[in-house]
Motif scaffolding. Structure first.
Motif, PDB file in Angstrom:
ATOM      1  N   GLY A  97      13.097   6.370  22.619  1.00  0.00           N
ATOM      2  CA  GLY A  97      13.235   5.675  21.343  1.00  0.00           C
ATOM      3  C   GLY A  97      11.907   5.502  20.635  1.00  0.00           C
ATOM      4  N   VAL A  98      10.836   5.207  21.401  1.00  0.00           N
ATOM      5  CA  VAL A  98       9.500   5.072  20.819  1.00  0.00           C
ATOM      6  C   VAL A  98       9.078   6.379  20.151  1.00  0.00           C
ATOM      7  CG1 VAL A  98       7.045   4.813  21.374  1.00  0.00           C
ATOM      8  CG2 VAL A  98       8.718   3.207  22.333  1.00  0.00           C
ATOM      9  N   ALA A  99       9.325   7.485  20.835  1.00  0.00           N
ATOM     10  CA  ALA A  99       8.961   8.790  20.272  1.00  0.00           C
ATOM     11  C   ALA A  99       9.718   9.060  18.972  1.00  0.00           C
ATOM     12  CB  ALA A  99       9.242   9.894  21.286  1.00  0.00           C
ATOM     13  N   GLU A 100      10.989   8.648  18.911  1.00  0.00           N
ATOM     14  CA  GLU A 100      11.769   8.860  17.693  1.00  0.00           C
ATOM     15  C   GLU A 100      11.244   7.978  16.552  1.00  0.00           C
ATOM     16  OE1 GLU A 100      14.566  10.590  15.203  1.00  0.00           O
ATOM     17  OE2 GLU A 100      13.849  11.189  17.195  1.00  0.00           O
ATOM     18  N   LEU A 101      10.879   6.734  16.869  1.00  0.00           N
ATOM     19  CA  LEU A 101      10.295   5.867  15.845  1.00  0.00           C
ATOM     20  C   LEU A 101       8.988   6.450  15.314  1.00  0.00           C
ATOM     21  CD1 LEU A 101      10.907   2.308  17.376  1.00  0.00           C
ATOM     22  CD2 LEU A 101      11.984   3.259  15.332  1.00  0.00           C
ATOM     23  N   GLU A 102       8.202   7.031  16.201  1.00  0.00           N
ATOM     24  CA  GLU A 102       6.950   7.660  15.768  1.00  0.00           C
ATOM     25  C   GLU A 102       7.230   8.860  14.865  1.00  0.00           C
ATOM     26  OE1 GLU A 102       4.253   6.284  15.920  1.00  0.00           O
ATOM     27  OE2 GLU A 102       3.712   5.470  17.867  1.00  0.00           O
ATOM     28  N   ARG A 103       8.225   9.640  15.217  1.00  0.00           N
ATOM     29  CA  ARG A 103       8.581  10.794  14.379  1.00  0.00           C
ATOM     30  C   ARG A 103       9.037  10.335  12.996  1.00  0.00           C
ATOM     31  NH1 ARG A 103      10.258  13.321  19.350  1.00  0.00           N
ATOM     32  NH2 ARG A 103      12.271  12.250  19.286  1.00  0.00           N
ATOM     33  N   ARG A 104       9.669   9.144  12.941  1.00  0.00           N
ATOM     34  CA  ARG A 104      10.161   8.602  11.668  1.00  0.00           C
ATOM     35  C   ARG A 104       9.099   7.776  10.935  1.00  0.00           C
ATOM     36  NH1 ARG A 104      15.614  10.338  10.451  1.00  0.00           N
ATOM     37  NH2 ARG A 104      16.511  10.962  12.456  1.00  0.00           N
ATOM     38  N   ASN A 105       7.882   7.770  11.472  1.00  0.00           N
ATOM     39  CA  ASN A 105       6.754   7.067  10.836  1.00  0.00           C
ATOM     40  C   ASN A 105       6.994   5.565  10.732  1.00  0.00           C
ATOM     41  OD1 ASN A 105       4.166   7.096   9.710  1.00  0.00           O
ATOM     42  ND2 ASN A 105       4.964   7.149   7.621  1.00  0.00           N
ATOM     43  N   PHE A 106       7.548   4.979  11.793  1.00  0.00           N
ATOM     44  CA  PHE A 106       7.885   3.552  11.801  1.00  0.00           C
ATOM     45  C   PHE A 106       6.671   2.677  11.511  1.00  0.00           C
ATOM     46  CE2 PHE A 106       8.290  -0.418  14.331  1.00  0.00           C
ATOM     47  CZ  PHE A 106       9.368  -0.986  13.678  1.00  0.00           C
ATOM     48  N   ARG A 107       5.609   2.842  12.281  1.00  0.00           N
ATOM     49  CA  ARG A 107       4.432   2.004  12.087  1.00  0.00           C
ATOM     50  C   ARG A 107       3.775   2.255  10.726  1.00  0.00           C
ATOM     51  NH1 ARG A 107       0.768   2.398  17.343  1.00  0.00           N
ATOM     52  NH2 ARG A 107       1.220   4.614  17.077  1.00  0.00           N
ATOM     53  N   GLY A 108       3.733   3.509  10.326  1.00  0.00           N
ATOM     54  CA  GLY A 108       3.164   3.832   9.021  1.00  0.00           C
ATOM     55  C   GLY A 108       3.941   3.193   7.889  1.00  0.00           C
ATOM     56  N   ALA A 109       5.271   3.141   8.024  1.00  0.00           N
ATOM     57  CA  ALA A 109       6.104   2.527   6.989  1.00  0.00           C
ATOM     58  C   ALA A 109       5.824   1.024   6.875  1.00  0.00           C
ATOM     59  CB  ALA A 109       7.584   2.766   7.290  1.00  0.00           C
ATOM     60  N   VAL A 110       5.616   0.376   8.018  1.00  0.00           N
ATOM     61  CA  VAL A 110       5.323  -1.060   8.007  1.00  0.00           C
ATOM     62  C   VAL A 110       3.971  -1.314   7.339  1.00  0.00           C
ATOM     63  CG1 VAL A 110       4.860  -3.079   9.442  1.00  0.00           C
ATOM     64  CG2 VAL A 110       6.736  -1.537  10.038  1.00  0.00           C
ATOM     65  N   ILE A 111       2.975  -0.546   7.710  1.00  0.00           N
ATOM     66  CA  ILE A 111       1.650  -0.705   7.099  1.00  0.00           C
ATOM     67  C   ILE A 111       1.719  -0.436   5.602  1.00  0.00           C
ATOM     68  CG2 ILE A 111      -0.694   0.244   7.026  1.00  0.00           C
ATOM     69  CD1 ILE A 111      -0.371   0.809  10.060  1.00  0.00           C
ATOM     70  N   SER A 112       2.477   0.591   5.210  1.00  0.00           N
ATOM     71  CA  SER A 112       2.610   0.920   3.788  1.00  0.00           C
ATOM     72  C   SER A 112       3.291  -0.201   3.012  1.00  0.00           C
ATOM     73  CB  SER A 112       3.404   2.222   3.616  1.00  0.00           C
ATOM     74  OG  SER A 112       2.669   3.320   4.122  1.00  0.00           O
ATOM     75  N   ILE A 164       3.109  -3.504   3.640  1.00  0.00           N
ATOM     76  CA  ILE A 164       2.104  -4.544   3.423  1.00  0.00           C
ATOM     77  C   ILE A 164       1.101  -4.101   2.367  1.00  0.00           C
ATOM     78  CG2 ILE A 164       0.258  -5.886   4.493  1.00  0.00           C
ATOM     79  CD1 ILE A 164       2.998  -6.715   5.483  1.00  0.00           C
ATOM     80  N   ASP A 165       0.682  -2.846   2.455  1.00  0.00           N
ATOM     81  CA  ASP A 165      -0.287  -2.293   1.513  1.00  0.00           C
ATOM     82  C   ASP A 165       0.282  -2.310   0.087  1.00  0.00           C
ATOM     83  OD1 ASP A 165      -2.903  -1.037   1.138  1.00  0.00           O
ATOM     84  OD2 ASP A 165      -1.758   0.758   0.598  1.00  0.00           O
ATOM     85  N   ALA A 166       1.568  -1.993  -0.054  1.00  0.00           N
ATOM     86  CA  ALA A 166       2.187  -1.989  -1.377  1.00  0.00           C
ATOM     87  C   ALA A 166       2.202  -3.377  -1.995  1.00  0.00           C
ATOM     88  CB  ALA A 166       3.618  -1.444  -1.267  1.00  0.00           C
ATOM     89  N   VAL A 167       2.456  -4.385  -1.186  1.00  0.00           N
ATOM     90  CA  VAL A 167       2.434  -5.769  -1.687  1.00  0.00           C
ATOM     91  C   VAL A 167       1.042  -6.129  -2.146  1.00  0.00           C
ATOM     92  CG1 VAL A 167       2.765  -8.183  -1.078  1.00  0.00           C
ATOM     93  CG2 VAL A 167       4.380  -6.481  -0.248  1.00  0.00           C
ATOM     94  N   GLN A 168       0.029  -5.764  -1.343  1.00  0.00           N
ATOM     95  CA  GLN A 168      -1.342  -6.105  -1.688  1.00  0.00           C
ATOM     96  C   GLN A 168      -1.808  -5.442  -2.982  1.00  0.00           C
ATOM     97  OE1 GLN A 168      -1.583  -8.879   0.275  1.00  0.00           O
ATOM     98  NE2 GLN A 168      -3.733  -8.361   0.129  1.00  0.00           N
ATOM     99  N   HIS A 169      -1.217  -4.288  -3.299  1.00  0.00           N
ATOM    100  CA  HIS A 169      -1.628  -3.572  -4.505  1.00  0.00           C
ATOM    101  C   HIS A 169      -0.689  -3.827  -5.690  1.00  0.00           C
ATOM    102  CE1 HIS A 169      -4.021  -1.253  -1.559  1.00  0.00           C
ATOM    103  NE2 HIS A 169      -4.854  -1.149  -2.574  1.00  0.00           N
ATOM    104  N   LYS A 170       0.290  -4.718  -5.501  1.00  0.00           N
ATOM    105  CA  LYS A 170       1.231  -5.033  -6.574  1.00  0.00           C
ATOM    106  C   LYS A 170       0.474  -5.607  -7.779  1.00  0.00           C
ATOM    107  CE  LYS A 170       5.433  -7.752  -7.456  1.00  0.00           C
ATOM    108  NZ  LYS A 170       4.951  -8.612  -8.539  1.00  0.00           N
ATOM    109  N   GLY A 171       0.696  -5.016  -8.923  1.00  0.00           N
ATOM    110  CA  GLY A 171       0.077  -5.524 -10.140  1.00  0.00           C
ATOM    111  C   GLY A 171      -1.360  -5.096 -10.348  1.00  0.00           C
ATOM    112  N   LYS A 172      -1.898  -4.293  -9.431  1.00  0.00           N
ATOM    113  CA  LYS A 172      -3.297  -3.858  -9.566  1.00  0.00           C
ATOM    114  C   LYS A 172      -3.355  -2.485 -10.219  1.00  0.00           C
ATOM    115  CE  LYS A 172      -5.019  -6.511  -5.648  1.00  0.00           C
ATOM    116  NZ  LYS A 172      -5.692  -6.468  -4.334  1.00  0.00           N
TER     117      LYS A 172
END
Length: 264
Positions: A239-254, A256-264
């Motif tokens: 399951g971990v390998a499948e989450l990595e293939r689906r960019n799970f961690r990258g999606a979470v970081i993105s 947070i990053d999108a919120v931080q750049h909201k309105g900028k």
């Protein structure tokens, strides 16, 4: 006019979450809260359900309370504060409006008002929240201790610099929505494979709560907690390998990053 322990100016979702936390998890006996809001009928309903005293105006809240929590929408702050003027003197003012740190609030208040900006999240309603305090404030040392003790029943209280307040608030404040989405997805997966929905949600929720508590109590790196469940060639690593293939961690970081750049 009966005095209250603290009063809310604005009684939306966050203020109600804080009120529930204070009333259910506060240590002091006889804790009395009051609140005002724009819509009187709705205010009577929400305060009545919680045992909070409804007030007709922000001025009444200030007059009744020693600690005042300013919980209106950010764009209404100046409009709400303007008529209160000098009556805020001698009070402790806590502001939970996003985008209103110490320096900005200081400009909108009469000279000498003691105030602190903070950011709570919704789990404060069950005493398991995060309350972020801005490092810069105008409270006396004794007032700060009083506020920290008051907020302590809501969960973890952390002090951060003004520069860190935005990202810390995004992580702790937006995070419950992302965690709830993960919980819902786990629940759906359980239902897909035959579990009753209520049981599926209970298992997922307790798993999330337990994993969070495990990290807090052990201080272990999250990667080590993950590794402890992943046996070589076992089921979890699949399951971990499948989450990595689906960019799970990258999606979470993105997210947070999108919120931080909201309105900028």
């Amino acid at each position: 006019m009966a005095q209250c322990t603290l009063g809310f100016i604005g009684f939306g979702n966050m203020a109600q979450a804080m009120a529930k936390g204070f009333l259910q998890h506060g240590n002091g006996e006889g804790l009395q809260l009051c609140a005002c809001a724009k819509r009187w009928e709705k205010l009577q309903q929400t305060t009545g359900a919680l045992g909070v005293v409804p007030c007709q105006s922000a001025q009444e809240v200030v007059d009744r309370s020693q600690v005042v929590i300013l919980a209106v929408k950010p764009h209404l702050i100046e409009e709400v504060l303007a008529p209160l003027g000098e009556s805020l003197g001698g009070k402790i003012l806590l502001c939970v409006a996003a985008g209103w740190p110490y320096a900005r609030l200081e400009q909108a208040l009469p000279a000498g008002v003691h105030h602190l900006s903070l950011m709570p999240n919704t789990p404060v309603s069950v005493g398991e929240g995060v309350v972020l305090l801005e490092e810069e404030h105008s409270l006396t040392p004794e007032e700060l201790r009083q506020v920290q003790a008051l907020l302590g029943c809501l969960g973890t209280v952390e002090t951060v610099s003004t520069q860190q307040l935005s990202i810390a608030g995004t992580l702790a404040g937006c995070g419950p929505a992302y965690a709830a989405m993960f919980l819902e997805a786990l629940g759906d997966a359980g239902v897909l494979h035959g579990l009753p929905r209520d049981l599926s949600y209970r298992l997922a929720a307790q798993m999330l709560a337990g994993t969070g508590k495990l990290q807090l109590e052990t201080g272990e790196h999250p990667g080590r907690l993950k590794d402890a469940v992943c046996s070589p060639g076992g089921t979890t690593i699949v399951g971990v390998a499948e989450l990595e293939r689906r960019n799970f961690r990258g999606a979470v970081i993105s997210a947070i990053d999108a919120v931080q750049h909201k309105g900028k």
